[in-house]
Enzyme design. Structure first.
Site, PDB file in Angstrom:
ATOM      1  N   ILE A  15       0.820  -1.208   0.000  1.00 12.51           N
ATOM      2  CA  ILE A  15       0.000   0.000   0.000  1.00 12.51           C
ATOM      3  C   ILE A  15       0.854   1.258   0.000  1.00 12.51           C
ATOM      4  O   ILE A  15       0.474   2.273  -0.623  1.00 12.51           O
ATOM      5  CB  ILE A  15      -0.972  -0.020   1.205  1.00 12.51           C
ATOM      6  CG1 ILE A  15      -1.982   1.117   1.110  1.00 12.51           C
ATOM      7  CG2 ILE A  15      -0.209   0.028   2.518  1.00 12.51           C
ATOM      8  CD1 ILE A  15      -2.927   1.021  -0.044  1.00 12.51           C
ATOM      9  N   HIS A 226       1.402 -10.561  14.798  1.00 12.15           N
ATOM     10  CA  HIS A 226       0.183 -10.120  15.478  1.00 12.15           C
ATOM     11  C   HIS A 226      -0.939 -11.085  15.097  1.00 12.15           C
ATOM     12  O   HIS A 226      -1.133 -11.395  13.910  1.00 12.15           O
ATOM     13  CB  HIS A 226      -0.125  -8.694  15.023  1.00 12.15           C
ATOM     14  CG  HIS A 226      -1.536  -8.242  15.203  1.00 12.15           C
ATOM     15  ND1 HIS A 226      -2.163  -8.233  16.426  1.00 12.15           N
ATOM     16  CD2 HIS A 226      -2.438  -7.757  14.314  1.00 12.15           C
ATOM     17  CE1 HIS A 226      -3.394  -7.754  16.267  1.00 12.15           C
ATOM     18  NE2 HIS A 226      -3.587  -7.476  14.996  1.00 12.15           N
ATOM     19  N   TYR A 260      -9.572  -6.213  19.138  1.00 13.50           N
ATOM     20  CA  TYR A 260     -10.455  -5.454  18.254  1.00 13.50           C
ATOM     21  C   TYR A 260     -11.252  -6.439  17.397  1.00 13.50           C
ATOM     22  O   TYR A 260     -10.859  -7.607  17.222  1.00 13.50           O
ATOM     23  CB  TYR A 260      -9.689  -4.450  17.387  1.00 13.50           C
ATOM     24  CG  TYR A 260      -8.709  -5.051  16.411  1.00 13.50           C
ATOM     25  CD1 TYR A 260      -9.122  -5.537  15.166  1.00 13.50           C
ATOM     26  CD2 TYR A 260      -7.346  -5.118  16.709  1.00 13.50           C
ATOM     27  CE1 TYR A 260      -8.221  -6.070  14.259  1.00 13.50           C
ATOM     28  CE2 TYR A 260      -6.433  -5.645  15.818  1.00 13.50           C
ATOM     29  CZ  TYR A 260      -6.871  -6.118  14.589  1.00 13.50           C
ATOM     30  OH  TYR A 260      -5.980  -6.654  13.697  1.00 13.50           O
ATOM     31  N   VAL A 357       5.091   1.794   8.216  1.00 14.36           N
ATOM     32  CA  VAL A 357       3.860   2.541   7.946  1.00 14.36           C
ATOM     33  C   VAL A 357       2.693   1.568   7.907  1.00 14.36           C
ATOM     34  O   VAL A 357       2.690   0.624   7.125  1.00 14.36           O
ATOM     35  CB  VAL A 357       3.957   3.293   6.603  1.00 14.36           C
ATOM     36  CG1 VAL A 357       2.682   4.107   6.366  1.00 14.36           C
ATOM     37  CG2 VAL A 357       5.193   4.183   6.570  1.00 14.36           C
ATOM     38  N   ASP A 545      14.909  26.062  17.069  1.00 13.48           N
ATOM     39  CA  ASP A 545      15.501  27.282  17.615  1.00 13.48           C
ATOM     40  C   ASP A 545      16.815  26.908  18.273  1.00 13.48           C
ATOM     41  O   ASP A 545      16.965  25.822  18.834  1.00 13.48           O
ATOM     42  CB  ASP A 545      14.551  28.013  18.559  1.00 13.48           C
ATOM     43  CG  ASP A 545      14.157  27.202  19.785  1.00 13.48           C
ATOM     44  OD1 ASP A 545      14.306  25.959  19.761  1.00 13.48           O
ATOM     45  OD2 ASP A 545      13.679  27.796  20.761  1.00 13.48           O
ATOM     46  N   GLY A 559      23.748  25.429  20.676  1.00 11.39           N
ATOM     47  CA  GLY A 559      22.807  24.677  21.492  1.00 11.39           C
ATOM     48  C   GLY A 559      21.596  24.336  20.642  1.00 11.39           C
ATOM     49  O   GLY A 559      20.858  25.235  20.202  1.00 11.39           O
ATOM     50  N   LEU A 652      27.056  26.333  32.492  1.00 11.50           N
ATOM     51  CA  LEU A 652      28.481  26.030  32.622  1.00 11.50           C
ATOM     52  C   LEU A 652      28.762  24.697  31.940  1.00 11.50           C
ATOM     53  O   LEU A 652      28.242  23.657  32.353  1.00 11.50           O
ATOM     54  CB  LEU A 652      28.884  25.976  34.097  1.00 11.50           C
ATOM     55  CG  LEU A 652      28.615  27.254  34.903  1.00 11.50           C
ATOM     56  CD1 LEU A 652      28.968  27.027  36.370  1.00 11.50           C
ATOM     57  CD2 LEU A 652      29.388  28.443  34.337  1.00 11.50           C
TER      58      LEU A 652
END
Length: 824
Positions: A15, A226, A260, A357, A545, A559, A652
């Site tokens: 798929i 499964h 289910y 997926v 950021d 950073g 620091l």
């Protein structure tokens, strides 16, 4: 490379492969070849046996958006007059109070992400599913637009559309090698010939690790089996369903027992996650022609299913007169965090992944990958799915297997947003870990790092803290000690372990020009300057950021937020390597593993640090957003005057071997000032009071700087940078939506994030981050809202477990708006 000249080979005609071929050819790409080792239409992978359940609601907005597009697309496709999607709806039931509460939370998520849903009582659930015993259930959550994807039909429909646009699909072609040259893919080798390629996409499902290994690209994916079983014909379903559509009742989820159910005309299909994890080695699976049924369909282990059958009969008593007629153990994919793995390899250019997926998200993932390939970026935020989200410590086969199995176990569990996995831990620890344990640190985990959220040693401080009681959900992974730690930070001084934050070194003659091109703010400052800046994509969306410290003319410490930032910078540095004569060489290194960081914050931070160094740490000599290299006692440090908690202080940094000595030096000197160690729980509260954003939570590529309230970090006059052109004409005034500060009206009320926000009874946005503000005495939440609603003083409601909690839009920042506490 132009679309007409680009040769694409997709490995796998399940798929995902069929969806991707359709999405690419719809965008004008024509030279697309899809290779499949099995027969077309039912090639023997997970698609061939998938029950087709599509529930769109997820804690992840990204997964919900993927699923929403999958429903939209498959609903528009037909094969022989039959729709590729059957909108029978979904019904999740609760048999206990914990699950019932969780369904209320799920209803809130649905409202946040724009999914229709309704909470129902037992009688209404039994009307929808007459076989249900209403005395067994407390209630249910109904989503009328969910349903069943006909995966094989959808594959066929998209295959036919892609073929009409020039794609070709070749079955019975087993891939044996991926050829590479000069760091790029050049061809796919099969047992029936070689296919030259500029781009290769692995959409091979649980065979993905094998294809990745051929290209030299590890794929963090663990296949597991499964169980799925079907009953014999049931009298209750005789003549009820059209054999062509198979089902008319909602898909039924019994998550309290990991089960289910869906209709198959006059039978019931039962899927179970209740059994032991059954890992599968894809290299040992048989070829299609050697498999008894198909490679992905393993023999049914009845002993594993027996408890699930017993639970099913209790829930659906009519099953007691029936029996299981057939079953199989179907193989499909799990990753360490349960999310897909998509994106292009940096090490092997042109090799893309669209793996792990499920059918639920297939078309949505395919669209995102196709947009990424053709436009250079996906049209939505996919950072949770990016291959480079995983750290090296999370890529070992042992880690992938262990976390994959645990994700299988937890598929239907009620998972708290702060809940960590228990194994393998501890994996990554800072040099201060031994001291943190001595202080009774309560650790949660992120990116493999052990991160203290509070310290039991501070429990006596919490005895004097007056806090309203919390509900059980918000009290999980929380302690009133966090309030005491926040107060101590505001009143005295605290040490924060900032080691897990990603640190990069960017150096070389071209470092400044490179960073100027990559980021939004002005970095052409003297050495010793620190700058808050943004990484944008070409459309002006916020990729991250950063704080950038210029340590010398040609050396910067960055950073960052994680591996995706490192990947982004490395990719662009590589692309710019051909023009080094203009800008000079750039060297980028992840220095996180060999370094550490302590945040020393609070009004007494200077009194603690100054006696330990010969440098002048006064405000006049060492101003805000400045950096210098010095010594704290015997420890060489890079000191940066930054504060993410809204208080005076420094970050620091030192090498890992000196980290413990740095901690002990600060701890001993701080005793006379009442120093404490403080954790992430207090940290998050303090940063929200100050209005500081967290990338990935509060803002992503779906938002621009002006919408997110960080437009101050954009310098449009500094020269060109990535995303600059897209920002032309935009401003805070033109933003149609805004990241908005809210405070809850009731000082005792709490929310935790991802809840829907209502204005005039209509869901208009959702919460991104929230925490109790211990300084201001009420919960602080940030939320995305329409600009017309994001006006201070506006009354709104936040839905928390079904309750509408009053809140008010507030001007930000809530704490120290004049920055007097930081700049002193």
């Amino acid at each position: 490379m132009s679309a007409s000249a680009c040769r694409v080979v997709i490995v796998g005609a399940g798929i995902v492969g069929c969806s991707l071929a359709d999405e690419l050819t719809a965008r004008g790409w024509r030279d697309v070849t899809v290779l499949e080792q099995g027969p077309l239409l039912a090639p023997g992978g997970s698609t061939s046996h998938a029950p087709g359940l599509v529930f769109r609601t997820s804690p992840s907005k990204t997964l919900t958006d993927f699923a929403k597009y999958t429903v939209e697309k498959f609903s528009s496709l037909e094969v022989d007059g039959l729709s590729c999607f059957n909108p029978v709806g979904g019904l999740e039931i609760a048999t206990g109070e914990e699950r019932w509460a969780d369904l209320h939370r799920k209803a809130g998520l649905a409202a946040s992400w724009g999914v229709r849903g309704e909470l129902l009582g037992p009688a209404r659930c039994a009307e929808m599913w007459p076989m249900l015993d209403p005395d067994r259930i407390v209630g249910g959550f109904h989503t009328p637009d969910d349903g069943l994807a006909r995966a094989l039909l959808a594959s066929r429909a998209q295959m036919e559309r892609a073929t009409a646009h020039g794609a070709r699909f070749l079955d019975r072609h087993t891939v044996t090698a991926i050829e590479r040259e000069g760091g790029r893919v050049t061809a796919v080798v099969t047992d029936r010939g070689t296919f030259p390629a500029d781009i290769v996409v692995s959409a091979a499902g649980f065979w993905g690790p094998l294809i990745g290994a051929m290209a030299g690209v590890p794929v963090p994916l663990q296949p597991l089996a499964h169980q799925y079983a079907r009953t014999g014909p049931l009298p209750e379903l005789a003549g009820v369903n059209d054999p062509r559509t198979e089902a008319s009742k909602p898909i039924l989820r019994f998550q309290d027992r990991d089960l289910y159910y869906r209709e198959h005309t006059d039978r019931i299909g039962i899927g179970s996650y209740a059994h032991r994890p059954l890992p599968v080695d894809p290299a040992r699976l048989p070829a299609y022609d050697d498999a008894p049924v198909m490679p992905s369909s393993l023999p049914f282990t009845a002993e594993d299913f027996a408890p699930s059958w017993e639970e099913s009969v209790k829930l659906l008593p009519a099953l007691g007169a029936g029996r299981i007629e057939e079953g199989f153990n179907g193989v499909f994919s799990f990753t360490p965090d349960g999310m897909p793995v998509i994106g292009e390899s940096r090490e092997v250019r042109g090799f893309w992944l669209a793996e792990a997926v499920w059918v639920t998200h297939s078309a949505g993932v395919a669209r995102a990958v196709a947009e990424w390939m053709t436009d250079g970026r996906p049209g939505m935020d996919v950072h949770e799915c990016d291959l480079y989200r995983f750290e090296d410590a999370q890529r070992s086969p042992a880690y992938i297997a262990e976390r994959g199995k645990q994700n299988f176990v937890e598929v239907y569990d009620v998972i708290h947003p702060l809940q960590p996995m228990e194994q393998p831990r501890p994996l990554r620890v800072s040099p201060f870990h031994i001291r943190q344990r001595e202080l009774g640190g309560y650790f949660l985990e992120a990116a493999g790092w052990e991160r203290p959220h509070w310290y039991e040693a501070n429990a006596p401080l919490a005895e004097s803290v007056d806090l309203p009681p919390r509900d059980a959900w918000s009290a999980r992974y929380w302690s009133p000690i966090a309030a005491a730690e926040a107060r101590a930070t505001r009143e005295r001084v605290a040490l924060y372990d900032m080691t897990p934050l990603k640190r990069l070194s960017v150096s070389g003659p071209g470092a400044l020009d490179f960073l100027q091109r990559m980021t939004t703010n002005q970095l052409a400052k003297r050495p010793g300057a620190v700058t808050y800046t943004l990484l944008l994509d070409e459309a002006g969306g916020i990729r991250s950021d950063l704080t950038v410290a210029r340590l010398s003319e040609d050396r910067f410490q960055v950073g960052a937020n994680g591996g995706l930032d490192l990947d982004w910078l490395l990719r662009h540095a590589h692309e710019g390597s051909t023009s080094r004569s203009k800008t000079g060489a750039v060297h980028i290194e992840d220095i996180t593993p060999g370094t550490c960081c302590i945040g020393v914050w609070g009004p007494l931070a200077r009194e603690l640090v100054q006696p330990l160094t010969r440098e002048d740490f006064s405000h006049e000599a060492f101003g805000y957003f400045k950096a210098r290299q010095t010594y704290i006692g015997h420890v060489p440090v890079t000191a940066m005057r930054l504060s993410y908690v809204g208080e005076l202080g420094w970050e620091l940094y030192t090498t890992a071997d000196m980290g413990l000595r740095l901690w002990d030096t600060l701890w001993e000197a701080g005793q006379r000032h009442g120093v404490i160690a403080a954790g992430r729980s207090a940290f998050n509260s303090l940063r929200l009071e100050k209005g500081y954003r967290a990338w990935g939570h509060d803002m992503t590529t779906e938002h621009d700087p002006y919408e997110a309230g960080v437009g101050f970090a954009v310098r449009m006059n500094k020269g060109d940078f990535i995303g600059r052109a897209a920002l032309d004409g935009r401003s805070e005034e033109t933003a149609a939506r805004r990241l908005t500060c809210l405070t809850l009206d009731d000082p005792a009320a709490v929310v935790m994030g991802k809840e829907p926000v209502y204005a005039d009874g209509v869901a208009v946005g959702y919460v991104t981050s929230a925490s109790y503000g211990y300084t201001i005495g009420r919960t602080v939440a940030y939320a995305w809202l329409p600009a017309a609603t994001a006006v201070p003083g506006t009354a709104v409601h936040i839905e928390y477990f079904g309750e509408k909690v009053p809140a008010t839009v507030a001007a930000e920042p809530l704490f120290d708006p004049r920055m007097e506490r930081i700049r002193r």
